[in-house]
Write a protein that holds these residues in place. Structure first.
Motif, PDB file in Angstrom:
ATOM      1  N   ARG A  27      46.063  63.677  40.426  1.00  0.00           N
ATOM      2  CA  ARG A  27      46.859  64.899  40.370  1.00  0.00           C
ATOM      3  C   ARG A  27      46.279  65.887  41.347  1.00  0.00           C
ATOM      4  O   ARG A  27      45.086  66.137  41.360  1.00  0.00           O
TER       5      ARG A  27
ATOM      6  N   ASP B 218      49.748  67.856  34.176  1.00  0.00           N
ATOM      7  CA  ASP B 218      49.033  66.754  33.526  1.00  0.00           C
ATOM      8  C   ASP B 218      49.777  66.181  32.326  1.00  0.00           C
ATOM      9  O   ASP B 218      49.844  64.962  32.160  1.00  0.00           O
ATOM     10  N   SER B 219      50.340  67.032  31.496  1.00  0.00           N
ATOM     11  CA  SER B 219      51.017  66.545  30.289  1.00  0.00           C
ATOM     12  C   SER B 219      52.221  65.675  30.644  1.00  0.00           C
ATOM     13  O   SER B 219      52.465  64.639  30.021  1.00  0.00           O
TER      14      SER B 219
ATOM     15  N   ILE C 213      45.710  57.502  37.951  1.00  0.00           N
ATOM     16  CA  ILE C 213      46.573  58.670  38.061  1.00  0.00           C
ATOM     17  C   ILE C 213      45.801  59.745  38.811  1.00  0.00           C
ATOM     18  O   ILE C 213      44.684  60.091  38.454  1.00  0.00           O
TER      19      ILE C 213
ATOM     20  N   THR D 189      52.646  64.065  33.590  1.00  0.00           N
ATOM     21  CA  THR D 189      52.129  62.882  34.269  1.00  0.00           C
ATOM     22  C   THR D 189      51.642  61.852  33.265  1.00  0.00           C
ATOM     23  O   THR D 189      51.924  60.661  33.396  1.00  0.00           O
ATOM     24  N   THR D 190      50.929  62.291  32.241  1.00  0.00           N
ATOM     25  CA  THR D 190      50.412  61.380  31.215  1.00  0.00           C
ATOM     26  C   THR D 190      51.554  60.702  30.466  1.00  0.00           C
ATOM     27  O   THR D 190      51.550  59.479  30.279  1.00  0.00           O
ATOM     28  N   ARG D 191      52.553  61.485  30.040  1.00  0.00           N
ATOM     29  CA  ARG D 191      53.714  60.903  29.352  1.00  0.00           C
ATOM     30  C   ARG D 191      54.460  59.936  30.260  1.00  0.00           C
ATOM     31  O   ARG D 191      54.841  58.843  29.855  1.00  0.00           O
TER      32      ARG D 191
END
Length: 191
Positions: A4, A49-50, A2, A52-54
């Protein structure tokens, strides 16, 4: 993997990614299974980020449900995908989570662009990401995998390498040629 981007780069990447979009659809796609075609998710950019992670976790779950073979970025893959996410307010006050996936073949040429959007709740304030909840992210991840799988199962080059065909081809080849072919198949390229 991932990746970012932040700041001015993030805005430029999102703008460039969406500039190639000619049509965005919110119509539900049918679920498609695409077993046996190795795919590597190279990057997901554009979201906090939150999110993208989910999204990455839900994307992995959606791929597993569709029996897709997701491989790490350093492993051989028939296709590599790069994703772009953006949240934007709609005219009626809701928030849309738009996704764009560029699918690249082994020669690093873009083979397909798939895209769509999921509608979220009404945004409260100037940050459109505040209107994106778990349900919207899950829907976008599932629709992303449906779109990618739909491409994979209709690509002639992929149809030739599905597992049943590989087994038939391996059984028909002399032992020396099969070993040579197996060595070639493991030399994947990175984007």
């Amino acid at each position: 993997m991932i990746v970012r981007f932040s700041g001015p780069v993030l805005g430029a990447v999102a703008a460039l990614a969406l500039a190639g979009c000619q049509e965005t659809t919110t119509a539900a796609r049918p679920r498609v299974d695409a077993p046996g075609v190795p795919v590597s998710v190279q990057s997901i950019s554009g979201a906090p980020d939150s999110v993208t992670t989910r999204f990455a976790g839900l994307l992995g779950e959606a791929a597993a449900e569709r029996r897709m073979e997701i491989v790490p970025g350093d492993k051989p893959a028939r296709f590599r995908v790069r994703g772009y996410l953006t949240a934007q307010p709609t005219e009626d006050g809701q928030t849309a989570l738009a996704f764009v996936w560029d699918v690249y073949d082994e020669s690093k040429k873009r083979a397909q662009r798939v895209q769509g959007e999921s509608l979220g709740r009404r945004g409260g304030g100037s940050d459109p990401w505040s209107g994106i909840d778990q349900t919207v992210v899950a829907k976008a991840a599932a629709e992303s995998m449906d779109a990618i799988a739909g491409f994979l199962v209709t690509t002639p080059a992929v149809e030739a390498v599905l597992p049943a065909d590989k087994a038939k081809a391996a059984a028909a080849k002399p032992a020396g040629n099969a070993a040579k072919t197996a060595g070639t198949a493991t030399s994947g390229r990175r984007l």
